[in-house]
Design a protein around this motif. Structure first.
Motif, PDB file in Angstrom:
ATOM      1  N   GLU A 144     -13.215   6.545   9.816  1.00  0.00           N
ATOM      2  CA  GLU A 144     -12.073   6.969   9.008  1.00  0.00           C
ATOM      3  C   GLU A 144     -12.029   8.489   8.879  1.00  0.00           C
ATOM      4  O   GLU A 144     -10.955   9.096   8.931  1.00  0.00           O
ATOM      5  CB  GLU A 144     -12.119   6.321   7.621  1.00  0.00           C
ATOM      6  N   ARG A 184      -9.119  11.172  10.173  1.00  0.00           N
ATOM      7  CA  ARG A 184      -8.515  12.201   9.322  1.00  0.00           C
ATOM      8  C   ARG A 184      -8.757  13.613   9.843  1.00  0.00           C
ATOM      9  O   ARG A 184      -8.367  14.589   9.202  1.00  0.00           O
ATOM     10  CB  ARG A 184      -9.056  12.066   7.898  1.00  0.00           C
ATOM     11  N   ASP A 241     -12.871   8.497  16.440  1.00  0.00           N
ATOM     12  CA  ASP A 241     -12.549   7.356  15.588  1.00  0.00           C
ATOM     13  C   ASP A 241     -12.804   6.019  16.278  1.00  0.00           C
ATOM     14  O   ASP A 241     -13.384   5.098  15.682  1.00  0.00           O
ATOM     15  CB  ASP A 241     -11.115   7.447  15.059  1.00  0.00           C
ATOM     16  N   TYR A 294     -15.711   3.341  15.205  1.00  0.00           N
ATOM     17  CA  TYR A 294     -15.212   2.026  14.789  1.00  0.00           C
ATOM     18  C   TYR A 294     -15.935   0.914  15.539  1.00  0.00           C
ATOM     19  O   TYR A 294     -16.423  -0.062  14.948  1.00  0.00           O
ATOM     20  CB  TYR A 294     -13.707   1.974  15.045  1.00  0.00           C
ATOM     21  N   ASN A 350      -1.661   5.999  12.377  1.00  0.00           N
ATOM     22  CA  ASN A 350      -2.891   6.155  11.602  1.00  0.00           C
ATOM     23  C   ASN A 350      -3.040   5.044  10.574  1.00  0.00           C
ATOM     24  O   ASN A 350      -4.155   4.606  10.274  1.00  0.00           O
ATOM     25  CB  ASN A 350      -2.914   7.519  10.914  1.00  0.00           C
ATOM     26  N   LEU A 402      -6.196   2.661  10.306  1.00  0.00           N
ATOM     27  CA  LEU A 402      -6.974   2.538   9.069  1.00  0.00           C
ATOM     28  C   LEU A 402      -7.094   1.084   8.648  1.00  0.00           C
ATOM     29  O   LEU A 402      -8.157   0.651   8.192  1.00  0.00           O
ATOM     30  CB  LEU A 402      -6.329   3.362   7.955  1.00  0.00           C
ATOM     31  N   ILE A 455      -9.847  -0.376  10.606  1.00  0.00           N
ATOM     32  CA  ILE A 455     -11.150   0.111  10.149  1.00  0.00           C
ATOM     33  C   ILE A 455     -11.580  -0.592   8.867  1.00  0.00           C
ATOM     34  O   ILE A 455     -12.703  -1.100   8.758  1.00  0.00           O
ATOM     35  CB  ILE A 455     -11.113   1.644   9.934  1.00  0.00           C
ATOM     36  N   ILE A 456     -10.681  -0.625   7.880  1.00  0.00           N
ATOM     37  CA  ILE A 456     -11.056  -1.188   6.584  1.00  0.00           C
ATOM     38  C   ILE A 456     -11.227  -2.695   6.665  1.00  0.00           C
ATOM     39  O   ILE A 456     -12.100  -3.273   6.005  1.00  0.00           O
ATOM     40  CB  ILE A 456     -10.033  -0.809   5.499  1.00  0.00           C
ATOM     41  N   ASP A 498     -12.673  -0.341  -1.946  1.00  0.00           N
ATOM     42  CA  ASP A 498     -11.886  -0.014  -0.748  1.00  0.00           C
ATOM     43  C   ASP A 498     -10.488  -0.628  -0.820  1.00  0.00           C
ATOM     44  O   ASP A 498      -9.505   0.000  -0.415  1.00  0.00           O
ATOM     45  CB  ASP A 498     -12.594  -0.520   0.510  1.00  0.00           C
ATOM     46  N   THR A 539      -7.242   1.725  -0.569  1.00  0.00           N
ATOM     47  CA  THR A 539      -6.424   1.722   0.652  1.00  0.00           C
ATOM     48  C   THR A 539      -5.363   0.629   0.702  1.00  0.00           C
ATOM     49  O   THR A 539      -4.406   0.741   1.470  1.00  0.00           O
ATOM     50  CB  THR A 539      -7.324   1.546   1.891  1.00  0.00           C
ATOM     51  N   ASN A 545      -1.739   6.322   2.567  1.00  0.00           N
ATOM     52  CA  ASN A 545      -3.115   6.762   2.808  1.00  0.00           C
ATOM     53  C   ASN A 545      -3.188   8.065   3.588  1.00  0.00           C
ATOM     54  O   ASN A 545      -4.262   8.646   3.724  1.00  0.00           O
ATOM     55  CB  ASN A 545      -3.871   5.664   3.560  1.00  0.00           C
TER      56      ASN A 545
END
Length: 526
Positions: A359, A363, A371, A375, A431, A435, A438-439, A456, A460, A525
């Protein structure tokens, strides 16, 4: 908690009382068997004996019902990890958003009675004299207490240990700033000792997996800094970037192998979730877990959950926040599996650190990798942690998504699939989609530690979770947004009302479960 068997939590019923107890530590700690202070101080036993209660009460190991009300009927449910088919309080309780004050004080009580109070005592005995122990206590204190501020918001932190008639609360922003400074102190002190090849005197009483290894404790402190930095990214992106990059840049760095992960290893007690799920049948796999992991045909399902008794060979979850007629309606769905059948409580995984770095790279931060690579390393690390094969094929899957949830016993509980992202990375996706991937994977990998997953989700909005169908909050909590925090505790309102008033002023909203925390801000986000 003490070197004898007296527990401060039995003595101090409110934080005000708990602070007053710090004036008579030596009296309370007098051992009735006649062991002198001189004997206790040999090999630092007068200090080392305070660490066990700190580590064992970040998450309460025993009795199991205390864990259940500390976190099991809070974050473990609100994170979408687990659900209950037990109609506690007639079906009007935390799971249906009627927050129970009698339950919700236990997270506060364990933190102040066993984590914060022992950290304070270690500071009094070790700071400036045995700074290796002071440094270690700061790391454990931050690990224990960030969970508390992420539960309630403003808390007593800088004023703990004072004798003021009103013990003022710090805002969450103030707490986070202090925690970053405490991690600075700890990392600098322990790094100096590693560089000097100092042999740790903490090994024999360290209940973590590190067994006194100072370098491993520094890696944990750096990884914890990275977690806290990401938490505040929407509120203070500049500080978040600075702190995150500081964690990565340190010469010992952050977790990179599964041997680095942070866990408490009890010589006696099994993870309390094993009893709560297995013997009591009070928690089951959630509908969200069935929808997301089942949709991905995730190979880790067998490590996390048992198959259903009622539907052999299937993984069946329970939807949270439903009308419950009888416990028997869902008790034969999937219980929590082998992941909790040990004497270990994993509090931070290496997979989490890779996802945090992913993450951060997304960014534009310097995270020591890109990234996508970070990941995919997070997924691989999680598979390795649980000794599950098939990570490469899982990572490459660009077809499967979450599936609709079906309750075969009560169709009214059915829900459409909400989390519509695949596992495979897509370099041209937005993005926001990246994200979400990822989350979502971070959420899976973090199981069963619900506190971080709940935080989290609030930060998010991912993964997307099924809303409750029964909301008994009286309009205080939105069914689609879920619980954002826990009310200030009753013992504090009774014993430190003036302090609670300072906390309420810094909260910036009503003392309800629907008020957002400082870092839990509206908007996108990015």
């Amino acid at each position: 908690m003490k070197l004898n068997t007296i527990k401060r939590t039995a003595i101090c019923v409110s934080l005000l009382a708990a602070v007053s107890c710090t004036d008579n530590f030596e009296e309370i700690n007098t051992n009735p068997n006649g062991i002198t202070t001189q004997l206790l101080e040999q090999d630092f036993n007068h200090i080392k004996g305070l660490f066990g209660p700190m580590l064992n009460n970040i998450l309460v190991l025993t009795p199991e019902w205390k864990y259940q009300v500390q976190q099991g009927l809070q974050a473990d449910i609100w994170s979408g990890y687990m659900a209950t088919g037990t109609a506690f309080r007639g079906g009007t309780n935390n799971t249906t958003y009627d927050l129970v004050d009698g339950w919700n004080g236990f997270a506060w009580g364990a933190a102040y009675g066993d984590v914060m109070s022992n950290a304070y005592e270690i500071e009094q005995k070790a700071k400036g004299k045995y700074d290796q122990f002071y440094a270690l206590s700061l790391i454990i204190k931050v690990e224990g207490m960030h969970r508390v501020t992420d539960t309630y918001g403003p808390i007593v932190y800088s004023k703990f240990g004072t004798t003021d008639p009103i013990i003022a609360y710090d805002s969450q922003e103030e707490v986070y700033n202090l925690m970053f400074k405490e991690l600075d102190i700890a990392v600098a002190e322990l790094t100096k000792r590693v560089d000097a090849n100092e042999v740790s005197s903490f090994a024999t009483t360290d209940l973590s997996s590190y067994k006194g290894d100072y370098k491993q404790w520094v890696k944990f402190a750096n990884s914890l800094r990275l977690r806290l930095a990401m938490r505040i990214v929407k509120k203070n992106p500049t500080l978040a970037k600075t702190e995150a990059e500081k964690a990565i840049a340190h010469k010992f760095g952050v977790f990179t192998t599964n041997s680095d992960l942070f866990k408490v290893v009890s010589p006696v007690y099994t993870n309390p979730i094993a009893t709560i799920s297995g013997a009591w049948g009070d928690v089951r796999m959630s509908a969200d877990m069935e929808s997301i992991m089942g949709g991905y045909n995730d190979p880790r399902l067998a490590a996390f959950f048992d198959t259903s008794v009622q539907f052999p060979g299937q993984y069946k979850g329970v939807r949270s926040g439903i009308e419950i007629a009888a416990k028997a309606d869902h008790v034969d769905f999937s219980g929590i599996g082998g992941v909790v059948r040990s004497k270990e409580m994993v509090l931070m995984t290496t997979a989490e650190v890779y996802f945090l770095r992913s993450e951060g790279a997304l960014r534009g931060w310097n995270m020591g990798g890109d990234d996508q690579g970070l990941y995919e390393s997070g997924i691989t690390s999680s598979f390795g942690q649980h000794a599950v094969s098939g990570a490469a094929a899982y990572i490459a899957d660009n077809v499967k998504t979450a599936k609709a949830y079906v309750d075969p016993n009560f169709p009214a509980n059915n829900g459409v699939a909400l989390n519509n992202v695949t596992v495979a990375w897509n370099a041209v996706a937005t993005n926001e989609v990246k994200l979400q991937k990822i989350i979502t994977q971070k959420w899976i990998a973090g199981f069963p530690e619900g506190q971080e997953a709940w935080s989290d989700y609030r930060r998010t909005g991912y993964p997307k979770l099924l809303p409750v169908l029964k909301n008994t909050s009286g309009g205080k909590i939105d069914s689609n947004l879920g619980v954002r925090r826990v009310n200030f505790v009753q013992s504090e309102k009774d014993g430190n009302a003036g302090g609670v008033a300072t906390g309420l002023a810094k909260l910036g909203g009503a003392d309800t479960g629907g008020t957002r925390l400082w870092w839990d801000t509206l908007g996108g986000n990015f």
